[in-house]
Design a protein around this motif. Structure first.
Motif, short mmCIF file in Angstrom:
data_model
loop_
_atom_site.label_atom_id
_atom_site.label_comp_id
_atom_site.label_asym_id
_atom_site.label_seq_id
_atom_site.Cartn_x
_atom_site.Cartn_y
_atom_site.Cartn_z
N GLY A 1 0.84 -1.20 -0.03
CA GLY A 1 -0.05 -0.01 0.01
C GLY A 1 1.08 1.17 -0.14
O GLY A 1 0.49 2.17 -0.61
N ARG A 2 2.00 1.32 0.69
CA ARG A 2 2.86 2.18 0.68
C ARG A 2 3.57 2.30 -0.54
O ARG A 2 3.92 3.56 -1.04
N LEU A 3 3.87 1.54 -1.19
CA LEU A 3 4.45 1.48 -2.44
C LEU A 3 3.68 2.23 -3.76
O LEU A 3 3.98 2.67 -4.56
N ALA A 4 2.23 1.68 -3.38
CA ALA A 4 1.32 1.90 -4.54
C ALA A 4 1.13 3.37 -4.59
O ALA A 4 0.36 3.86 -5.56
N ARG A 5 1.50 4.27 -3.72
CA ARG A 5 1.36 5.81 -3.61
C ARG A 5 2.60 6.30 -4.63
O ARG A 5 2.25 7.53 -5.05
N SER A 6 3.52 5.60 -5.00
CA SER A 6 4.63 5.95 -5.69
C SER A 6 4.54 5.23 -7.10
O SER A 6 5.34 5.78 -7.99
N MET A 7 3.86 4.13 -7.37
CA MET A 7 3.91 3.51 -8.55
C MET A 7 2.55 2.85 -8.72
O MET A 7 1.80 2.86 -7.85
N PRO A 8 2.09 2.45 -9.86
CA PRO A 8 0.68 2.02 -10.02
C PRO A 8 0.64 0.58 -9.35
O PRO A 8 1.88 -0.07 -9.17
N GLY A 9 -0.51 0.33 -8.73
CA GLY A 9 -0.57 -0.77 -7.91
C GLY A 9 -0.16 -2.26 -8.66
O GLY A 9 0.48 -3.06 -8.27
N TRP A 10 -0.68 -2.19 -10.01
CA TRP A 10 0.03 -3.34 -10.70
C TRP A 10 1.45 -3.76 -10.82
O TRP A 10 1.82 -4.61 -11.28
N HIS A 11 2.03 -2.43 -10.85
CA HIS A 11 3.52 -2.53 -11.13
C HIS A 11 3.96 -3.28 -9.68
O HIS A 11 5.02 -3.76 -9.66
N VAL A 12 3.66 -2.83 -8.45
CA VAL A 12 3.89 -3.14 -7.30
C VAL A 12 3.83 -4.90 -7.23
O VAL A 12 4.64 -5.54 -6.90
N ILE A 13 2.58 -5.31 -7.44
CA ILE A 13 2.45 -6.99 -7.69
C ILE A 13 3.22 -7.29 -8.65
O ILE A 13 3.73 -8.53 -8.47
N GLY A 14 3.16 -6.80 -9.84
CA GLY A 14 3.96 -7.35 -10.80
C GLY A 14 5.48 -7.61 -10.61
O GLY A 14 5.88 -8.57 -10.67
N TRP A 15 6.11 -6.54 -10.17
CA TRP A 15 7.54 -6.56 -9.70
C TRP A 15 7.69 -7.52 -8.55
O TRP A 15 8.61 -8.36 -8.61
N ALA A 16 6.94 -7.71 -7.54
CA ALA A 16 7.03 -8.36 -6.46
C ALA A 16 7.00 -10.22 -6.99
O ALA A 16 7.88 -10.80 -6.70
N LEU A 17 6.20 -10.28 -7.88
CA LEU A 17 5.93 -11.56 -8.32
C LEU A 17 7.12 -12.01 -9.21
O LEU A 17 7.70 -13.13 -9.34
#
Length: 290
Positions: free
Chosen positions: A160-176
């Motif tokens: 949730g914190r990272l999604a303030r700086s990048m799109p939400g799908w980028h967060v889960i995409g790069w984590a995966l």
């Protein structure tokens, strides 16, 4: 709405996992789930030509991956070998409070006293249900579930914190994508050791936990958290146990104890209070900034 759609997707995770366990062992299911989700995410990132995130984000992405891509799926899958999905769903009803606490510590959000009162009330119902179901003693499945709460809350908070700086799908995409080497290695080790018995339920369960719960669900969830805050979004998950109980009855034919739906409905009643308190705090914050 986005966070709510994420909750609906998550509510199907336990029934889908139970289906997946009909075909795969627990370690194989978790590893394959991560591999498929990472391939989907990587393909989307590549097609959209998304550049690599800045190095300062990689530590946070590792927390997201460790919490929601590896830790939570593994621990809950192990728990579901001995726990019913309805029991697991209500125990995981503690996740909203756990996420709200970690979110406040990590992001500096300060929900109101009304918010915390409602959140604690929901958690108290979940604890009472767990004790009643287990006769006052914790089962091995519950220990897995409580561990899952901690790692998932950490992953939700950081995402949730990272999604303030990048799109939400980028967060889960790069984590995966970050977890892909580990997932591939896990698949290569687990598949030869655990028997595989493919059937329609098993394949559908694997596809849903990979594409629905892990990628699409987390995409809308992180976008919602970025918009309304970690603490407020987390309390929408109070609805998740009730939804999972419905899916477990419809898809798995589980018999529910009288306490399970009562506990789920009582927890659901706390959502209105937390969301109302969250909207009031948001309006006050905007008034002060203006």
């Amino acid at each position: 709405m986005l966070a709510g759609l994420g909750v609906v997707a998550f509510s199907l995770t336990f029934p889908a996992t139970a289906w997946g366990l009909e075909s795969f062992g627990p370690w194989s299911l978790v590893a394959l789930r991560s591999v498929l989700a990472a391939l989907i995410a990587g393909s989307v990132l590549l097609a959209a030509r998304v550049p690599l995130p800045d190095r300062r984000y990689w530590a946070g992405l590792a927390v997201v991956g460790g919490g929601v891509v590896v830790g939570f799926p593994l621990l809950t899958t192990l728990a579901l070998q001995t726990s019913t999905t309805s029991h697991a769903a209500v125990v995981v009803g503690l996740l909203p409070l756990t996420t709200a606490v970690l979110g406040s510590l990590r992001t500096g959000e300060r929900p109101s006293r009304t918010f915390w009162t409602a959140a604690l009330a929901g958690a108290a119902v979940v604890i009472a249900f767990t004790v009643q179901q287990s006769g006052g003693a914790l089962a091995s499945g519950d220990l897995y579930l409580f561990g899952a709460l901690l790692v998932c809350a950490a992953g939700y908070t950081e995402g949730g914190r990272l999604a303030r700086s990048m799109p939400g799908w980028h967060v889960i995409g790069w984590a995966l994508v970050l977890c892909l080497p580990l997932a591939v290695a896990g698949s290569l080790v687990a598949l030869p050791l655990e028997p595989v018995h493919l059937n329609a339920h098993g394949v559908l369960g694997l596809v849903w936990v990979a594409a629905g719960s892990t990628f699409l669900g987390l995409y809308v969830w992180y976008r919602g958290m970025a918009a309304i805050g970690v603490a407020r979004a987390s309390q929408l998950q109070l609805a998740q146990p009730l939804l999972t109980l419905v899916w477990s009855f419809l898809l798995l034919g589980e018999e529910l104890s009288a306490a399970a739906p009562v506990a789920a409905v009582a927890v659901l009643a706390c959502i209105a209070a937390t969301q109302r308190a969250g909207r009031g705090a948001a309006r006050e914050s905007r008034r002060i900034r203006s």
